[in-house]
Design a protein around this motif. Structure first.
Motif, short mmCIF file in Angstrom:
data_model
loop_
_atom_site.label_atom_id
_atom_site.label_comp_id
_atom_site.label_asym_id
_atom_site.label_seq_id
_atom_site.Cartn_x
_atom_site.Cartn_y
_atom_site.Cartn_z
N GLU A 293 0.80 -1.22 0.00
CA GLU A 293 0.00 0.00 0.00
C GLU A 293 0.84 1.28 0.00
N PHE A 294 2.00 1.26 0.65
CA PHE A 294 2.77 2.50 0.79
C PHE A 294 4.22 2.19 1.11
N THR A 295 5.04 3.24 0.97
CA THR A 295 6.43 3.21 1.39
C THR A 295 6.72 4.54 2.07
N TYR A 296 7.29 4.49 3.26
CA TYR A 296 7.64 5.73 3.94
C TYR A 296 8.78 5.48 4.91
N ARG A 297 9.45 6.55 5.30
CA ARG A 297 10.58 6.46 6.23
C ARG A 297 10.17 7.00 7.59
N LEU A 298 10.52 6.25 8.62
CA LEU A 298 10.24 6.66 10.00
C LEU A 298 11.54 7.06 10.66
N ARG A 299 11.66 8.35 10.99
CA ARG A 299 12.82 8.86 11.72
C ARG A 299 12.36 9.40 13.06
N THR A 300 13.15 9.13 14.10
CA THR A 300 12.81 9.65 15.42
C THR A 300 13.97 10.48 15.97
N ASN A 301 13.65 11.31 16.97
CA ASN A 301 14.69 12.13 17.59
C ASN A 301 15.32 11.39 18.77
N SER A 302 16.04 12.09 19.60
CA SER A 302 16.81 11.44 20.67
C SER A 302 15.92 10.90 21.79
N ILE A 303 14.63 11.27 21.83
CA ILE A 303 13.72 10.71 22.83
C ILE A 303 12.68 9.79 22.19
N GLY A 304 12.92 9.42 20.94
CA GLY A 304 12.08 8.42 20.29
C GLY A 304 10.79 8.92 19.69
N LEU A 305 10.63 10.24 19.57
CA LEU A 305 9.42 10.81 18.97
C LEU A 305 9.63 11.11 17.49
N ARG A 306 8.58 11.01 16.71
CA ARG A 306 8.66 11.35 15.29
C ARG A 306 8.51 12.86 15.14
N TYR A 307 9.55 13.54 15.53
CA TYR A 307 9.54 15.00 15.57
C TYR A 307 11.00 15.47 15.56
N PRO A 308 11.26 16.66 15.02
CA PRO A 308 12.64 17.16 15.04
C PRO A 308 13.19 17.24 16.46
N GLU A 309 14.49 17.29 16.59
CA GLU A 309 15.13 17.38 17.90
C GLU A 309 14.58 18.59 18.67
#
Length: 362
Positions: free
Chosen positions: A59-75
Motif C-alpha cells: 500500500e505504501f512506502t515511507y521512512r520513519l525517523r525519530t529524535n533522541s527521545i524516540g518521537l517522530r519530531y525534530p530534535e
C-alpha cells in the motif's frame, strides 16, 4: 549410627546445593545491579531513539525517523524559547503519521498552519498500535519533560476496544505506578522479582522480545493466528472457515509482511471489535469503555493539576465514512468482522457517551 549419619548427609547434600545455587544467584544479581542493569523490565514508551527505518508494503512506502527521545519530531530541548508555546499530541498511528512522510503528518501540517502567525510547536507524541495506557505513559514520562502548554488527545475508535494488560485500574496512584512498568505482581513472579530483580528483568525483557518477534515475523499467518484462536477456545471449524475466507492475494501479502495482518485476524479473534466500540451494547463493551474513560480522566486530571490545557478529539474509523468497507466483497466482511451500514449516517453510542463525559468534565 553410621547409617543415620549417612542418611542425614544424604539429605543435607541437595539442601546445601540449593543454598549454594541461591547464594550464587544473589551474588550475580548484585553484580548485575552494580554494572548498571535495571531492576525493572525494559518498558517501551516511545520508538527507539534515532530510529531511521523504511517501511514498505503493497500500500505504501515511507521512512520513519525519530529524535533522541524516540518521537517522530525534530530534535527538541526541554527549555523553551522566548514566546514559544508547545502543544503535545497524543494518539496512535493516525497521530504518528503511519504510512506518510513526516512532513505530511498531522503534527507537521498543523504546525505549518500556525507558523505564519505565532510560535507554536505541535510535538508529535503519537505511537502506532497503542491506546490510552500508552498515551498516558508518553505524557507522564516523556511529554511533561518538554513543558507543554497544552495536550491534544486523539481518540480513535479501537482505543475503546481494549485495555493494556499492565494497566492497574484499582486507583489513580496504582495506575500511575503501572505506567512506570511496576504493575501488580503476585505469586512466584512477585517473589522472584523481590529476590532477584535484575535477573528477573533480563529474563522478562528477553521473553517479551521473543514474543514480539514471533507475533510480527511469520511466514505462516494462518498458523500463527490459528494457534492464538485455539488458546482462546475458538472452535477449529470456525478457524478453518476463517482461513478459507481470506482472499488469496491478501494471504500471500500477510505471509510476506506486506499488509497489516491484524485487520484480517480481527475476523477470527475479535469479530465484534468495532461493534463493541461503536455500539457499547453489552456489559463487556461498557466495561471496556469505563476502563478507558478512567485512563482518559487520569491524563486530564494530571494535566489540569499542572495548569496544562487539555482537548480531546474523536477520530472516526473508516467504517463510519467509507461505504466500501460495508460491501460484501470487502475483506472486512469476508473474514467475518461485524459491521453495520447505519454507522455511516448515525451518531454512534461511543460518540454520545464521549460527548456526555466531556460535558460532565468540562
Amino acid at each position: 549410627m553410621r547409617k543415620s549419619k549417612s542418611c542425614i548427609l544424604g539429605l543435607m547434600r541437595p539442601v546445601l546445593s540449593l543454598v549454594i545455587l541461591l547464594c550464587t544467584l544473589l551474588l550475580v544479581d548484585f553484580l548485575l545491579g552494580v554494572v548498571g542493569f535495571p531492576a525493572e523490565p525494559e518498558v517501551r514508551i516511545t520508538h527507539p531513539p534515532h530510529l531511521n527505518r523504511v517501511f514498505e508494503n503493497m500500500e505504501f512506502t515511507y521512512r520513519l525517523r525519530t529524535n533522541s527521545i524516540g518521537l517522530r519530531y525534530p530534535e527538541i530541548k526541554p527549555e523553551k524559547l522566548a514566546g514559544e508555546k508547545r502543544v503535545l499530541l497524543l494518539g496512535d498511528s493516525y497521530t504518528e503519521g503511519y504510512s506518510v512522510a513526516r512532513e505530511d503528518s498531522f503534527a507537521s501540517l498543523v504546525e505549518r498552519a500556525f507558523a505564519s502567525s505565532s510560535s507554536v510547536r505541535f510535538i508529535n507524541g503519537g505511537l502506532a498500535s497503542t491506546g490510552l495506557f500508552e498515551y498516558a505513559r508518553v505524557f507522564e514520562i516523556i511529554g511533561l519533560k518538554l513543558k507543554p502548554d497544552a495536550v491534544l488527545i486523539h481518540l480513535y475508535t479501537n482505543d475503546i476496544a481494549n485495555v493494556h494488560p499492565q494497566a492497574d485500574l484499582s486507583g489513580t496512584a496504582a495506575f500511575y505506578q503501572s505506567l512506570e512498568g511496576q504493575g501488580q505482581r503476585s505469586g512466584l513472579k512477585k517473589s522472584a522479582h523481590m529476590l532477584l530483580p535484575h535477573i528477573y528483568s533480563i529474563l522478562r525483557t528477553e521473553r517479551d522480545r521473543r514474543t514480539y518477534e514471533a507475533a510480527t515475523r511469520t511466514s505462516d499467518f494462518v498458523g500463527l493466528i490459528g494457534d492464538k484462536a485455539v488458546e482462546r477456545g475458538i472452535a477449529r471449524e470456525r478457524i478453518e472457515q476463517w482461513s478459507k475466507s481470506i482472499p488469496p492475494e491478501l494471504l500471500v501479502a500477510a505471509n510476506r509482511g506486506e499488509i497489516n495482518g491484524a485487520l484480517l485476524a480481527q475476523g477470527l479473534l475479535s469479530p465484534r471489535i468495532w461493534a463493541d466500540a461503536l455500539d457499547l451494547q453489552d456489559e463487556h463493551a461498557q466495561k471496556l469503555f469505563q476502563d478507558n474513560i478512567f485512563m482518559l480522566g487520569a491524563i486530564v486530571k494530571r494535566a489540569r493539576s499542572m495548569n496544562i490545557e487539555v482537548a480531546v478529539i474523536y477520530l472516526p474509523c473508516p467504517l463510519q465514512y467509507d461505504r466500501r468497507r460495508h460491501r460484501s466483497d470487502s475483506p472486512f466482511k469476508k473474514v467475518g468482522v461485524v459491521t453495520r451500514e447505519e454507522w455511516l449516517t448515525e451518531t454512534s453510542q461511543l460518540q454520545i457517551a464521549l460527548l456526555k463525559w466531556s460535558r460532565d468534565n468540562a
